[in-house]
Write an enzyme that holds these catalytic residues in place. Sequence first.
Site, PDB file in Angstrom:
ATOM      1  N   ASP A 114       1.335  -1.237  -0.080  1.00  0.00           N
ATOM      2  CA  ASP A 114       0.239  -0.036   0.278  1.00  0.00           C
ATOM      3  C   ASP A 114       1.214   1.262  -0.223  1.00  0.00           C
ATOM      4  OD1 ASP A 114      -0.138   0.101   3.560  1.00  0.00           O
ATOM      5  OD2 ASP A 114       1.134  -0.103   2.579  1.00  0.00           O
ATOM      6  N   SER A 115       0.048   2.234  -0.280  1.00  0.00           N
ATOM      7  CA  SER A 115       1.355   3.659  -0.078  1.00  0.00           C
ATOM      8  C   SER A 115       1.761   4.056   0.527  1.00  0.00           C
ATOM      9  CB  SER A 115       0.488   4.838  -0.993  1.00  0.00           C
ATOM     10  OG  SER A 115      -0.661   4.696  -0.035  1.00  0.00           O
ATOM     11  N   GLN A 211     -11.483   6.918  -5.078  1.00  0.00           N
ATOM     12  CA  GLN A 211     -12.259   7.940  -4.361  1.00  0.00           C
ATOM     13  C   GLN A 211     -13.842   8.564  -4.492  1.00  0.00           C
ATOM     14  OE1 GLN A 211     -11.063   7.539  -0.867  1.00  0.00           O
ATOM     15  NE2 GLN A 211      -9.008   7.023  -1.150  1.00  0.00           N
ATOM     16  N   GLY A 238     -11.194   3.564   0.721  1.00  0.00           N
ATOM     17  CA  GLY A 238     -12.367   4.635   1.870  1.00  0.00           C
ATOM     18  C   GLY A 238     -13.479   4.018   2.169  1.00  0.00           C
ATOM     19  N   ASP A 288      -7.703  -7.600   0.979  1.00  0.00           N
ATOM     20  CA  ASP A 288      -6.785  -8.035   2.179  1.00  0.00           C
ATOM     21  C   ASP A 288      -7.320  -7.628   3.039  1.00  0.00           C
ATOM     22  OD1 ASP A 288      -6.389  -4.733   1.080  1.00  0.00           O
ATOM     23  OD2 ASP A 288      -5.678  -5.153   3.328  1.00  0.00           O
ATOM     24  N   CYS A 326     -11.475 -29.432   7.131  1.00  0.00           N
ATOM     25  CA  CYS A 326     -10.828 -28.332   6.886  1.00  0.00           C
ATOM     26  C   CYS A 326      -9.584 -29.310   6.304  1.00  0.00           C
ATOM     27  CB  CYS A 326     -10.604 -27.244   7.762  1.00  0.00           C
ATOM     28  SG  CYS A 326      -8.684 -26.370   7.479  1.00  0.00           S
ATOM     29  N   CYS A 328      -6.169 -27.759   6.114  1.00  0.00           N
ATOM     30  CA  CYS A 328      -4.618 -27.177   6.489  1.00  0.00           C
ATOM     31  C   CYS A 328      -4.174 -28.193   7.548  1.00  0.00           C
ATOM     32  CB  CYS A 328      -5.174 -25.563   7.615  1.00  0.00           C
ATOM     33  SG  CYS A 328      -5.649 -26.080   8.795  1.00  0.00           S
ATOM     34  N   CYS A 331      -5.494 -28.635  11.472  1.00  0.00           N
ATOM     35  CA  CYS A 331      -6.629 -29.845  11.525  1.00  0.00           C
ATOM     36  C   CYS A 331      -6.254 -30.838  11.141  1.00  0.00           C
ATOM     37  CB  CYS A 331      -8.144 -28.874  10.520  1.00  0.00           C
ATOM     38  SG  CYS A 331      -8.543 -27.649  11.156  1.00  0.00           S
ATOM     39  N   HIS A 359      -4.718 -22.457  10.487  1.00  0.00           N
ATOM     40  CA  HIS A 359      -5.889 -22.337  10.027  1.00  0.00           C
ATOM     41  C   HIS A 359      -6.339 -21.368   9.225  1.00  0.00           C
ATOM     42  CE1 HIS A 359      -9.848 -24.145  10.549  1.00  0.00           C
ATOM     43  NE2 HIS A 359     -10.311 -23.129  11.032  1.00  0.00           N
TER      44      HIS A 359
END
Lengths: 435, 404
Positions: A114-115, A211, A238, A288, A326, A328, A331, A359
């Site tokens: 990100d900035s 924006q 935003g 994200d 699951c 992962c 699990c 997980h």
Amino acid sequence: EVLYLPRPSLICMSMATSNAAYPLKFNIISKCGTTAARTAKMQLPHATVDTPVFMPVGTKGSLKALTTDELSKLGCRIMLGNTYHLGCRPGPEILSSSGGLHGYMHWPHALLTDSGGFQMVSLSKLCNIDEGGVTFTSPYNGTELRLTPEESIRIQNGIGADIMMQLDDVVHSSTTGPRVKEAMERSIRWLDRCLAANARPTQQCLFPIVQGGLDSDLRIQSLDALASRDVAGFAIGGLSGGEAKSTFWRIVKLCTERLPAGKPRYLMGVGLPLDLVVCVALGVDMFDCVLPTRTARFGVALVPEGQLQLKKRQFETDLRPIDDRCSCPCCTGGYSRAYLATLLKEDGVTLGCSLLTAHNVAYMLNLMSEMRQSLVDGKFSEFVRHFFRLQYPNPTDYPEWAVEALKSVGVSLLSGEDVKKSSCNVDGSGDVEVK
Amino acid sequence: MRFTVSASSGRARLGHLALSGGPDHPVAMATPGYLIYNRCGSDPHLPQSPAGILLTPLNHWLDKLALLRQAGNLRQLCRLRPDRQLLLSLTDHLDYYPTPGVTAQHVGLPTRSGKAPLTVELQAELTLLTSPELVQPLADCEIRDGDGRKRARKSVDRSLAFYDRFVTALEQQGGLGGGGPALMASWVGGYSAEERLRCLRELESRGADGLVVEGFRYYNQPVEDFRLAQCESVLTEALQQQQRSQPPRPLYFPGLVHPADIIRAAELGFDLFDGSLPALLTRRGLAWLTSVTGGSWWLHVGDVELLTATDRPLDPGCCCRCCRQFSLSYLAHLSLSNEILASILLMEHNSARLAAFFNELRSAIGSAESLGGLATKYAAAVVPPTAAVAPLANEQARLKDDEA
């Protein structure tokens, strides 16, 4: 004696010599026949990423309690680094001399930065914005710093992420009045400065950020200006600041409808599994959120039915895995909820946090994977309905905003069948009834 | 359990400790060696403890009895692989001092929620639930500065009584015999050489499989402050008067963290140590280097000056993953940022370093000259006192230190 060599930026693919103006190729594989959802392959210098994609956040150059090997094994091919923190420490010079953040943290796949603008506004005590840039006090040592579009790009060039974000004039989504318009217009001017300042245009691409707050006219102005720039993709900003969900989805839909279809759309800072499903239906490709990693540190596990707060009494002798569906390592390794709770409460032991982080990240990545597969199979609407049934056993609990949003793209959660798509304006006028 | 000695140099000896671990997974270690420090079945900072004998202090489990009983099997609960065997001991020496609270009926062990009583019956039950290869029967390990012979005598009498009752309780529960754990008896007796000798003789006459040195570190004495010199004369006096037992029994000395002390203890004939040094160093942000650098064995990684060290690893002489993959700058950055990964990488390094140290120690036992040389080399290898170095931030600080 072991000879240590600094690692150069790992496996940068031949994007540098491609004919494209920027190092990103976005190929749509399948579109939903009903909603605006689509699945694509996004080629970046360090990885090919399947979209829609969820990007975990490794703020300061590390994902909480997970090594890069473990993260890679979960199937993650793109993650976030945070320019604000990394710019303060260790700083772009140290990063670029280490082969960028890729070499520094030994991450072979794609990165997005990100900035620095968002943290600057939210974390600094004093923050003054003018046309040139932003002046703020560093939380690390209290000194006064200045972040301009050029400086943000200089830092991001040093970090070396495949995708960079423009520095935008950030306003909180609850802000109203002329400040919103001022910020939106200034962000466009800052975008052009960022594009001009990119010293590595064949290795790092730059996304502008739409924006305009919660005002549809301002959003349209921003969209039209940004869409006319020759850029690799677009971010929608935003919109993760606690605004009303009924407005949130309308703005998202407004943006996705007006942004070029052949380029990726990144909804910043979103979000919960429910938000992801709805926004994929609205046409978003990239997300994200700190949710999976942050909740892991508080002992919360993400499951299809919602969340488990493992530190609560009810799990003290619960010997089941978090989720037996699951795959992962936590699990499939047979770690029980009770044992995880024990580990999480034990001071100085990190295994519980590592397992739970793995997980939760796996859960989010798997959710996206299931959505992608359902799009390929032409069964996205069914997937959406199935997702809601798991999260809300009682249909009267379905969040209103989600029901409306999905209806606007042709999915009726309640009737179980797809409906005619309806148009819907931000102010509530249109076919969809606003309560 | 089988313990054999293959070579010796003075009292120092090279040995081999073999545990059955079931027919498919025999576990063996060379001695002098160390037990794998862990808490609640997990290495403090690594995803999987290395293979070997896990030091499993009971005091961590006394406030989790409901869970243990529900699970019925500690190995299953903690997902322990077959090549990790257990020594069920009494108190974690790293974080807890032997606290007061021993009666004829029970020993009070420190837990997070205060003192919890351990009785013979409870320990027998827990022994069956944990299926350890080695168990330390409960004992009176208390010692305070100023305790005299009378207190020492009492600790020996009580400990012998606990030992006998524990053996009986295990036999009654069917936990002894061919399949049962080996008994590592607590060698107590305070600072009285006579009581120490008496205890030694009594335990050997009972056929204890091994010995655990207890009752030297004072109540409220931090682990780094405890030095072998504090008790060496009492130990050697007792050991010299007692013939070395045949067959040989492993001697375990927990609570010795300084490398200089470990070498000296090996010279006195001790075989096993607790491997808690990596955990102690890691949570204080210290790395143990392969060689003295800048006048010290230790490097505090959370140092802003180290951010510029982009061209070298933490330790050029080390082959662990941390030193192969990452620069010292990155490790410093993670440490300064309170990142959990800092502890994970630092622990990998410190664990590898401890293993290398013990390899060196075993190689040196073969000639008195080599052992003497090693003692000289590591004479200054003493962990600095806690106050001297700021620790890595604890969990509470980490939780506060959030991303936006």
